[in-house]
Design a protein around this motif. Structure first.
Motif, mmCIF file in Angstrom:
data_model
loop_
_atom_site.group_PDB
_atom_site.id
_atom_site.type_symbol
_atom_site.label_atom_id
_atom_site.label_comp_id
_atom_site.label_asym_id
_atom_site.label_seq_id
_atom_site.Cartn_x
_atom_site.Cartn_y
_atom_site.Cartn_z
ATOM 1 N N GLU A 89 -4.764 1.168 -4.876
ATOM 2 C CA GLU A 89 -4.205 0.486 -3.699
ATOM 3 C C GLU A 89 -3.246 1.365 -2.909
ATOM 4 N N CYS A 90 -2.947 2.555 -3.404
ATOM 5 C CA CYS A 90 -1.954 3.415 -2.761
ATOM 6 C C CYS A 90 -2.544 4.119 -1.547
ATOM 7 N N GLU A 91 -1.865 3.973 -0.399
ATOM 8 C CA GLU A 91 -2.227 4.691 0.822
ATOM 9 C C GLU A 91 -1.174 5.738 1.191
ATOM 10 N N TYR A 92 0.102 5.397 0.988
ATOM 11 C CA TYR A 92 1.198 6.307 1.301
ATOM 12 C C TYR A 92 2.157 6.370 0.117
ATOM 13 N N ILE A 93 2.813 7.501 0.001
ATOM 14 C CA ILE A 93 3.839 7.702 -1.024
ATOM 15 C C ILE A 93 5.122 8.115 -0.324
ATOM 16 N N VAL A 94 6.232 7.498 -0.720
ATOM 17 C CA VAL A 94 7.548 7.883 -0.222
ATOM 18 C C VAL A 94 8.323 8.511 -1.363
ATOM 19 N N HIS B 49 0.805 -1.219 0.000
ATOM 20 C CA HIS B 49 0.000 0.000 0.000
ATOM 21 C C HIS B 49 0.842 1.275 0.000
ATOM 22 N N THR B 50 2.144 1.121 -0.170
ATOM 23 C CA THR B 50 3.040 2.278 -0.234
ATOM 24 C C THR B 50 3.756 2.288 -1.575
ATOM 25 N N TRP B 51 3.742 3.428 -2.228
ATOM 26 C CA TRP B 51 4.430 3.605 -3.498
ATOM 27 C C TRP B 51 5.666 4.459 -3.286
ATOM 28 N N ILE B 52 6.776 4.032 -3.865
ATOM 29 C CA ILE B 52 8.012 4.805 -3.825
ATOM 30 C C ILE B 52 8.127 5.595 -5.120
ATOM 31 N N VAL B 53 8.302 6.905 -5.003
ATOM 32 C CA VAL B 53 8.455 7.786 -6.165
ATOM 33 C C VAL B 53 9.898 8.265 -6.219
#
Length: 228
Positions: A85-90, A10-14
């Motif tokens: 599905e994304c909850e948080y982005i780093v 649920h976390t995407w890394i940008v």
């Protein structure tokens, strides 16, 4: 604190990416066991960075020309927010200066504290050794940023951040150079959502210094702040 060694779906890394072909593969391979969703925004690289990122397992979005790190971040944030599905982005730098352990801890801290934004700070402990000249310049940049935003930070130009989906959806970056780091703080402050800082260690290597972590680049940050 280190979060469990379980992949976080649920976390995407940008990762804004510009001419980092020699290191980006290792950065992505270090992230994927813990964060299976890594998206690199290749900002007009000319050294094969995009292909290296794909081969390492990242999703790659390509800008046909170099638009600047602010534009790359905005493209990545928009893409991540579009994923249900994304909850948080780093946000995570491509040059290897950030630690995956810190990213994991920051996401865990966001969930535990109910924070919409977690800012990484190299100045909350003594692990990072920037040198006294760079420290003075970065502290000056913090002072300038804190004068113009509602969020008062100890480290305003750290690329490692955790942004919850509802906060990320409100960001529209216009600054393309280093001033985007102040702009994102300003816009996140305007959301009124809860935020915290978290101690992180930045790894100053000869390579990362050559790619933008030099004293000269810190001076450029101040220049961008003044002229933006």
């Amino acid at each position: 604190m280190t979060s469990p060694s379980i992949p976080d779906p649920h976390t995407w890394i940008v990762v804004p990416l510009y001419n980092e072909a020699t290191v980006i593969g290792g950065v992505i391979r270090g992230l994927l066991p813990f964060f299976p969703h890594v998206v690199c925004i290749d900002d007009g690289s000319t050294d094969g960075s995009a292909e290296e990122a794909r081969q390492a397992g990242a999703i790659v979005i390509e800008h046909p020309i170099n638009l600047g790190q602010g534009a790359a971040l905005q493209t990545g944030l928009d893409y991540a927010v579009s994923r249900p599905e994304c909850e948080y982005i780093v946000t995570f730098d491509a040059d290897g200066q950030h630690r995956v352990e810190d990213a994991r801890d920051m996401v865990a801290a966001a969930r535990e504290a109910g924070a919409a934004i977690v800012f990484g700070s190299r100045f909350l402990d003594d692990r990072t050794k920037p040198g006294w000249i760079k420290r003075v310049i970065l502290k000056t940049a913090v002072w300038v940023t804190n004068l113009t935003t509602s969020i008062k930070l100890t480290d305003a130009h750290n690329g490692l951040r955790v942004i919850r989906r509802d906060a990320a959806a409100q960001i529209q970056l216009k600054q393309d150079r280093m001033a985007h780091a102040t702009e994102i703080v300003l816009q996140l402050g305007h959301t009124g959502l809860p935020w915290i800082e978290h101690p992180v260690e930045l790894l100053y290597t000869d390579y990362s210094k050559s790619k933008g972590q030099s004293v000269l680049n810190s001076v450029n940050i101040l220049v961008d702040l003044v002229v933006r």
